[in-house]
Design an enzyme around this catalytic site. Structure first.
Site, PDB file in Angstrom:
ATOM      1  CG  LEU A  60      44.698  46.221  41.545  1.00 39.58           C
ATOM      2  CD1 LEU A  60      44.851  46.118  43.045  1.00 39.58           C
ATOM      3  CD2 LEU A  60      46.033  46.439  41.133  1.00 39.58           C
ATOM      4  CB  SER A  61      44.645  41.945  36.358  1.00 38.63           C
ATOM      5  OG  SER A  61      43.943  43.040  35.241  1.00 38.63           O
ATOM      6  CB  ALA A  62      43.711  37.348  38.820  1.00 41.93           C
TER       7      ALA A  62
END
Length: 362
Positions: free
Chosen positions: A63-65
């Site tokens: 998951l990206s930020a």
């Protein structure tokens, strides 16, 4: 990548921080972020980290930020009815948020390299549809995920209104990505350490805008022995909804509007945040003697002063607060279940009611 905003205690707190930092700027994007709890896409043992503004990776799951996803959602300029392609769709978190905005007459496709991640995304999507309180408040375009390398998409594939690539794109793959985009469409992807928004303005014309400095892992190249034919990725077909499915959409829309009490103050698909109860300072007043100077004379005077309750009274005050919170929770639950109650009250066979509810159990 991340760490641009403070960590939140829960999903709503995280969204508040993203809004304050101006990463989330439109109501439509805010509502989608509030409706999908980021923590639901983490493994249970890592959920404590879900509301930090940091990327997360475990094996192939990534998951990206939150600040990155916020900028992506804003840059895509999503509208109901658009078609969307997510290259490197991962857990399906972003695709699910997009589905809440583009609605049931949009197209929502994702391509993911790893089969185990696609299975993970499908499980999370199924859990959202069956268990999330937010599902009944929106008209949803369900994402469809396929396994494959997004650099091997069939050349005769259809084009999309909006595209996002969740991995670093090499400069020599830029034109390959652009070909998948319709005229007037928007492509958002990281290229040369910049999250970039590309708008297709004509058959061979483009406008580019750098959004944010980022660091992404590069797109995976398909490894194969010399002479082996690459595995071509066939994107899901764009199909016309059945009459049965259309009927469900419009019945649910009508009942949702009725349950919402009409158009006044109601926006289809809006999830309102329930404000947190602030702790009240419980005080009592008492009169005390004090003295004030008038000219050069000292004159006694009665004034009122606040004094906090003693321990026993403080406990009583806490009980009152708890009762207020419980009453608020009950009211929220009533609002959540109202739509379901409308469907269950219809003079229809139970099997049809379950179909209208997407077989949800709550």
């Amino acid at each position: 990548m991340g760490g641009a905003v403070s960590a939140g205690e829960d999903n709503d707190d995280l969204i508040d921080n993203l809004k304050e930092a101006q990463y989330i700027r439109t109501e439509r994007v805010e509502q989608a972020f509030r409706a999908i709890d980021r923590g639901d896409y983490y493994l249970d043992s890592y959920r404590d980290s879900a509301y930090k503004d940091l990327a997360w990776k475990h094996g192939n799951i990534h998951l990206s930020a939150p600040c990155i996803y916020s900028e992506v959602m804003e840059a895509l300029k999503l509208q109901p009815g658009l078609s969307f392609l997510n290259l490197g769709s991962g857990t399906g978190y972003l695709s699910t948020m997009v589905g809440l905005i583009i609605g049931p007459f949009g197209v929502n496709h994702g391509v993911e390299l790893h089969k185990d991640v696609v299975e993970y995304a499908r499980d999370k999507l199924d859990s959202f549809i069956k268990n999330s309180d937010s599902f009944d408040k929106f008209e949803f375009c369900e994402p469809v995920f396929v396994v494959g390398n997004c650099l091997e998409i069939s050349t005769d594939s259809h084009q999309y209104d909006r595209i996002y690539c969740g991995a670093g794109v090499q400069k020599d793959h830029e034109n390959y990505m652009k070909v998948l985009l319709k005229i007037g469409g928007i492509l958002v992807m990281p290229i040369e350490d910049q999250l970039t928004q590309i708008t297709r303005t004509g058959q061979c014309t483009w406008e580019s805008k750098n959004i944010l400095a980022v660091s992404f892992a590069p797109l995976a190249q398909q490894s194969r022995a010399d002479g082996d034919k690459p595995d071509t990725v066939q994107l899901p077909p764009v199909t016309v909804r059945t009459l049965q499915d259309l009927s469900r959409i419009y019945i649910r829309r009508t009942l949702r509007d009725l349950a919402g009490g009409g158009e006044e103050g109601q926006v289809r698909g809006v999830v309102q945040r329930v404000p947190q109860k602030r702790k009240r300072r419980h005080c009592r007043r008492r009169r005390i003697n004090t003295y004030v100077f008038v000219g050069n004379q000292l004159i006694p005077q009665m004034v009122e002063s606040e004094e906090e309750h003693g321990e026993e009274e403080h406990k009583e005050a806490e009980e009152e607060d708890k009762e207020e919170r419980d009453a608020g929770d009950i009211e929220i639950l009533k609002q959540t279940n109202m739509f379901r109650d409308q469907i269950m009250a219809l003079p229809l066979p139970e099997s049809l009611k379950e179909y209208l509810l997407y077989y949800r159990k709550k």
